[in-house]
Motif scaffolding. Structure first.
Motif, mmCIF file in Angstrom:
data_model
loop_
_atom_site.group_PDB
_atom_site.id
_atom_site.type_symbol
_atom_site.label_atom_id
_atom_site.label_comp_id
_atom_site.label_asym_id
_atom_site.label_seq_id
_atom_site.Cartn_x
_atom_site.Cartn_y
_atom_site.Cartn_z
ATOM 1 N N ASP A 16 0.838 -1.205 0.000
ATOM 2 C CA ASP A 16 0.000 0.000 0.000
ATOM 3 C C ASP A 16 0.873 1.254 0.000
ATOM 4 O O ASP A 16 0.635 2.202 -0.750
ATOM 5 C CB ASP A 16 -0.905 0.015 1.237
ATOM 6 C CG ASP A 16 -1.919 -1.099 1.254
ATOM 7 O OD1 ASP A 16 -2.308 -1.561 0.156
ATOM 8 O OD2 ASP A 16 -2.315 -1.521 2.353
ATOM 9 N N ILE A 17 1.881 1.246 0.883
ATOM 10 C CA ILE A 17 2.691 2.448 1.106
ATOM 11 C C ILE A 17 4.148 2.047 1.245
ATOM 12 O O ILE A 17 4.480 1.122 2.000
ATOM 13 C CB ILE A 17 2.244 3.177 2.391
ATOM 14 C CG1 ILE A 17 0.763 3.583 2.301
ATOM 15 C CG2 ILE A 17 3.118 4.396 2.665
ATOM 16 C CD1 ILE A 17 0.082 3.746 3.624
ATOM 17 N N VAL A 18 5.038 2.740 0.546
ATOM 18 C CA VAL A 18 6.467 2.536 0.733
ATOM 19 C C VAL A 18 7.063 3.832 1.269
ATOM 20 O O VAL A 18 6.750 4.923 0.782
ATOM 21 C CB VAL A 18 7.174 2.087 -0.561
ATOM 22 C CG1 VAL A 18 7.017 3.105 -1.684
ATOM 23 C CG2 VAL A 18 8.659 1.833 -0.289
ATOM 24 N N ILE A 19 7.892 3.697 2.290
ATOM 25 C CA ILE A 19 8.543 4.846 2.912
ATOM 26 C C ILE A 19 10.039 4.726 2.684
ATOM 27 O O ILE A 19 10.655 3.715 3.022
ATOM 28 C CB ILE A 19 8.233 4.918 4.420
ATOM 29 C CG1 ILE A 19 6.726 5.078 4.635
ATOM 30 C CG2 ILE A 19 8.995 6.071 5.068
ATOM 31 C CD1 ILE A 19 6.295 5.072 6.087
ATOM 32 N N ILE A 20 10.620 5.769 2.106
ATOM 33 C CA ILE A 20 12.057 5.792 1.831
ATOM 34 C C ILE A 20 12.737 6.538 2.970
ATOM 35 O O ILE A 20 12.574 7.742 3.117
ATOM 36 C CB ILE A 20 12.356 6.468 0.486
ATOM 37 C CG1 ILE A 20 11.519 5.851 -0.633
ATOM 38 C CG2 ILE A 20 13.841 6.382 0.150
ATOM 39 C CD1 ILE A 20 11.566 6.619 -1.939
ATOM 40 N N GLY A 21 13.473 5.809 3.789
ATOM 41 C CA GLY A 21 14.157 6.406 4.933
ATOM 42 C C GLY A 21 13.679 5.805 6.241
ATOM 43 O O GLY A 21 12.503 5.943 6.601
ATOM 44 N N ALA A 22 14.602 5.137 6.966
ATOM 45 C CA ALA A 22 14.248 4.485 8.227
ATOM 46 C C ALA A 22 14.778 5.258 9.422
ATOM 47 O O ALA A 22 15.247 4.687 10.402
ATOM 48 C CB ALA A 22 14.765 3.048 8.248
ATOM 49 N N GLY A 23 14.716 6.590 9.332
ATOM 50 C CA GLY A 23 14.986 7.437 10.486
ATOM 51 C C GLY A 23 13.706 7.621 11.282
ATOM 52 O O GLY A 23 12.689 6.971 11.031
ATOM 53 N N ILE A 24 13.725 8.542 12.220
ATOM 54 C CA ILE A 24 12.569 8.697 13.104
ATOM 55 C C ILE A 24 11.327 9.155 12.348
ATOM 56 O O ILE A 24 10.219 8.730 12.648
ATOM 57 C CB ILE A 24 12.897 9.643 14.283
ATOM 58 C CG1 ILE A 24 11.769 9.584 15.328
ATOM 59 C CG2 ILE A 24 13.185 11.064 13.819
ATOM 60 C CD1 ILE A 24 12.143 10.205 16.648
ATOM 61 N N THR A 25 11.489 9.972 11.303
ATOM 62 C CA THR A 25 10.329 10.413 10.521
ATOM 63 C C THR A 25 9.676 9.231 9.807
ATOM 64 O O THR A 25 8.452 9.036 9.880
ATOM 65 C CB THR A 25 10.733 11.482 9.498
ATOM 66 O OG1 THR A 25 11.331 12.580 10.172
ATOM 67 C CG2 THR A 25 9.530 11.972 8.712
ATOM 68 N N GLY A 26 10.480 8.458 9.104
ATOM 69 C CA GLY A 26 9.947 7.311 8.379
ATOM 70 C C GLY A 26 9.326 6.275 9.294
ATOM 71 O O GLY A 26 8.249 5.738 9.005
ATOM 72 N N LEU A 27 9.964 6.003 10.432
ATOM 73 C CA LEU A 27 9.460 4.975 11.343
ATOM 74 C C LEU A 27 8.179 5.420 12.044
ATOM 75 O O LEU A 27 7.257 4.620 12.228
ATOM 76 C CB LEU A 27 10.534 4.612 12.362
ATOM 77 C CG LEU A 27 11.799 3.955 11.791
ATOM 78 C CD1 LEU A 27 12.773 3.612 12.902
ATOM 79 C CD2 LEU A 27 11.466 2.708 10.980
ATOM 80 N N LEU A 28 8.101 6.677 12.437
ATOM 81 C CA LEU A 28 6.865 7.172 13.061
ATOM 82 C C LEU A 28 5.702 7.142 12.077
ATOM 83 O O LEU A 28 4.582 6.757 12.433
ATOM 84 C CB LEU A 28 7.066 8.600 13.576
ATOM 85 C CG LEU A 28 7.756 8.767 14.922
ATOM 86 C CD1 LEU A 28 8.024 10.235 15.197
ATOM 87 C CD2 LEU A 28 6.920 8.161 16.045
ATOM 88 N N THR A 29 5.965 7.549 10.840
ATOM 89 C CA THR A 29 4.911 7.535 9.824
ATOM 90 C C THR A 29 4.470 6.103 9.536
ATOM 91 O O THR A 29 3.270 5.820 9.421
ATOM 92 C CB THR A 29 5.398 8.214 8.535
ATOM 93 O OG1 THR A 29 5.965 9.493 8.847
ATOM 94 C CG2 THR A 29 4.249 8.417 7.561
ATOM 95 N N ALA A 30 5.435 5.201 9.435
ATOM 96 C CA ALA A 30 5.114 3.795 9.212
ATOM 97 C C ALA A 30 4.305 3.224 10.369
ATOM 98 O O ALA A 30 3.344 2.469 10.170
ATOM 99 C CB ALA A 30 6.397 2.991 9.030
ATOM 100 N N TYR A 31 4.676 3.595 11.574
ATOM 101 C CA TYR A 31 3.962 3.129 12.770
ATOM 102 C C TYR A 31 2.495 3.537 12.724
ATOM 103 O O TYR A 31 1.594 2.727 12.963
ATOM 104 C CB TYR A 31 4.646 3.700 14.016
ATOM 105 C CG TYR A 31 3.870 3.502 15.305
ATOM 106 C CD1 TYR A 31 3.924 2.293 15.993
ATOM 107 C CD2 TYR A 31 3.092 4.535 15.828
ATOM 108 C CE1 TYR A 31 3.222 2.120 17.178
ATOM 109 C CE2 TYR A 31 2.389 4.375 17.013
ATOM 110 C CZ TYR A 31 2.455 3.163 17.679
ATOM 111 O OH TYR A 31 1.745 3.003 18.849
ATOM 112 N N MET A 32 2.234 4.812 12.413
ATOM 113 C CA MET A 32 0.853 5.308 12.382
ATOM 114 C C MET A 32 0.042 4.643 11.277
ATOM 115 O O MET A 32 -1.107 4.252 11.485
ATOM 116 C CB MET A 32 0.852 6.827 12.218
ATOM 117 C CG MET A 32 1.393 7.572 13.409
ATOM 118 S SD MET A 32 1.268 9.374 13.192
ATOM 119 C CE MET A 32 2.114 9.935 14.676
ATOM 120 N N LEU A 33 0.632 4.518 10.097
ATOM 121 C CA LEU A 33 -0.087 3.923 8.972
ATOM 122 C C LEU A 33 -0.265 2.417 9.169
ATOM 123 O O LEU A 33 -1.296 1.855 8.796
ATOM 124 C CB LEU A 33 0.659 4.210 7.676
ATOM 125 C CG LEU A 33 0.657 5.684 7.246
ATOM 126 C CD1 LEU A 33 1.665 5.930 6.135
ATOM 127 C CD2 LEU A 33 -0.742 6.110 6.802
#
Length: 479
Positions: free
Chosen positions: A24-41
């Motif tokens: 559904d969603i791919v996030i480029i970057g496993a820093g705090i921004t990417g991980l928080l966004t991934a967590y919520m989604l």
């Protein structure tokens, strides 16, 4: 060189992606921004994949001072002037909500991460006037703030502004349990985005939504973020036998120091400069000299540095990457406030994707700057030119590097071209082209970290030419 956070936390290694995927969603970057966004989604039931060119939290996330605060130096008085009360209110609400959201996640997930509520201060040694203006702006916005004439620092101040009920924590302790619930691929570098696909080394990922959380966006066109940001580096030393300052402090003057405690250590920061402007070194030594003057009995236990993206108006770019890429999103330009800005990014972008109402996203919209047609043409020309500026290793005879001392780097002329040369303590020569592979700017030597840094957009490479951080996406070893 290792931050205190990295010394305390190690993440489980993840596989490199070596096949095509669909999600559904791919996030480029496993820093705090990417991980928080991934967590919520992920909590919303979406199938989310996170990729990173290196490893989890291996970029600036591990090098933060980890202050969770809505007090971003002296910003609210400026926001009133430039964006009116509504814009200033959106900014304040988003960052105040970010603090609460951290605490909610920590409580819900039962995370032990040394989270503490602390008051945050911005102080001045020069003038009380700007501090008072910021106080008046903060009070109009309903922020719990008060003026202070003295603080728990080892010098006299003119004035300080205190924001109450702010926070600090260990960011890697916070992220470790969150990351364990997510699908993450490490050593998986994004090369390009084409429609609904992220092209990576070894495959592609098809997704309905693509989030670029790479600190500095790696796509030049569209978006043109390289035209509206630069990067700065700042330095931190962690001191034993120093002061308990009972709060988090940032200077409101042009130059000054930051302070905050973690366990038995004092994190003492400063010496900021634009990336690429540390050819002679000395940033750490400046801090060490000041530390000895302020805390004569202190002992340095750690030192590290971080890099921050600075936008034209000091407000992050959070939202859709460009009007021509409606399914691609970006979060960048956090200045020196990555903890709250990363949470704000996660809230805004997840709300957009989940089609939820959000009443503070407008102030952060990347579309608040409209690129003219002429600027787009200029950017296109720069991108084409950049293809001819890929850095390559150069073999330079030793007799041409005599002016470079052992343990130092510098630029020399060789066969009519400039070359960046580093000579290690054994006398071995490492030479690369000084042209940045991003957009062709000349790289400058960073003597404190033995890297070649780009003063235009902040890309960095080690002394062998290997990629350290973007917006460039490759160095010598990838050509």
């Amino acid at each position: 060189m290792e931050s205190i956070w990295s010394s305390e936390v190690k993440f489980k290694e993840r596989e490199k992606l070596d096949q095509n995927l669909e999600c559904d969603i791919v996030i480029i970057g496993a820093g705090i921004t990417g991980l928080l966004t991934a967590y919520m989604l992920n909590k919303s039931g979406r199938n989310v994949v996170v990729i990173d060119a290196k490893s989890i939290a291996s970029g600036n996330t591990k090098n933060t001072t980890a202050k969770i605060t809505s007090q971003h130096k002296l910003i609210y008085d400026t926001l009133f002037k430039e964006f009116g009360e509504e814009g200033a209110r959106q900014y304040a609400k988003a960052n105040e909500l970010a603090i609460k959201r951290y605490k909610e996640i920590i409580d819900e997930e039962k995370i032990e991460c040394d989270f503490e509520y602390k008051d945050s201060y911005v102080y001045s040694l020069e003038s009380a006037e700007n501090i008072e203006k910021e106080y008046n702006a903060a009070k109009k916005l309903g922020i719990d703030a008060e003026l202070a004439e003295s603080v728990n620092l080892p010098f006299e101040i003119k004035s300080a502004l205190k924001f109450k009920n702010q926070a600090q924590f260990n960011p890697l302790k916070f992220l470790k349990p969150i990351s364990e619930k997510l699908t993450i691929y490490e050593n998986t570098r994004a090369i390009d985005i084409k429609e609904n696909k992220v092209i990576v080394e070894g495959g592609e990922i098809k997704a309905s939504h693509i989030i670029v959380a790479t600190h500095y966006p790696f796509l030049n066109v569209p978006g043109y973020y390289f035209m509206r940001m630069h990067q700065e580096r700042s330095y931190v030393i962690a001191l034993e036998n120093a002061q308990e300052v009972d709060g988090m402090y940032k200077s409101g003057d042009k130059k000054g120091y930051s302070f905050r405690n973690y366990k038995n250590l004092l994190l003492f920061g400063g010496s900021a400069q634009r990336t690429g402007e540390n050819e002679s070194g000395g940033a750490y030594e400046e801090l060490r000299k000041a530390a000895k003057e302020l805390y004569p009995n202190s002992i340095e236990k750690y030192h590290w540095s971080a890099q921050d993206c600075m936008t034209l108006d000091d407000i992050p770019y959070i939202g859709r990457y460009s009007s021509s890429l409606p399914n691609v999103y970006v979060a960048t330009g956090f200045k020196k406030w990555g903890m709250t800005s990363s949470m704000v990014s996660a809230m805004i972008i997840s709300d957009i994707i989940l089609e939820k109402e959000n009443d503070f996203s407008e102030i952060f919209s990347p579309r608040r700057f409209d690129m003219s047609a002429s600027m787009k043409t200029a950017a296109k020309d720069l991108v084409i030119t950049a293809k001819n500026f890929i850095a390559q290793r150069i073999d330079i005879p030793e007799e041409h590097t005599g002016n470079i001392e052992k343990g130092h780097g510098g630029i020399i002329e060789y066969k009519g071209q400039k070359a960046g040369v580093y000579k290690n303590n054994d006398g071995r020569i490492f030479a690369i082209s000084t042209k940045c592979p991003h957009l062709g700017c000349e790289l400058h030597w960073n003597a404190d970290e033995l890297t070649w840094d780009c003063p235009c957009h902040g890309s960095r490479f080690d002394y062998e030419g290997n990629w350290v951080e973007g917006p460039a996406t490759k160095g010598d070893n990838n050509i």
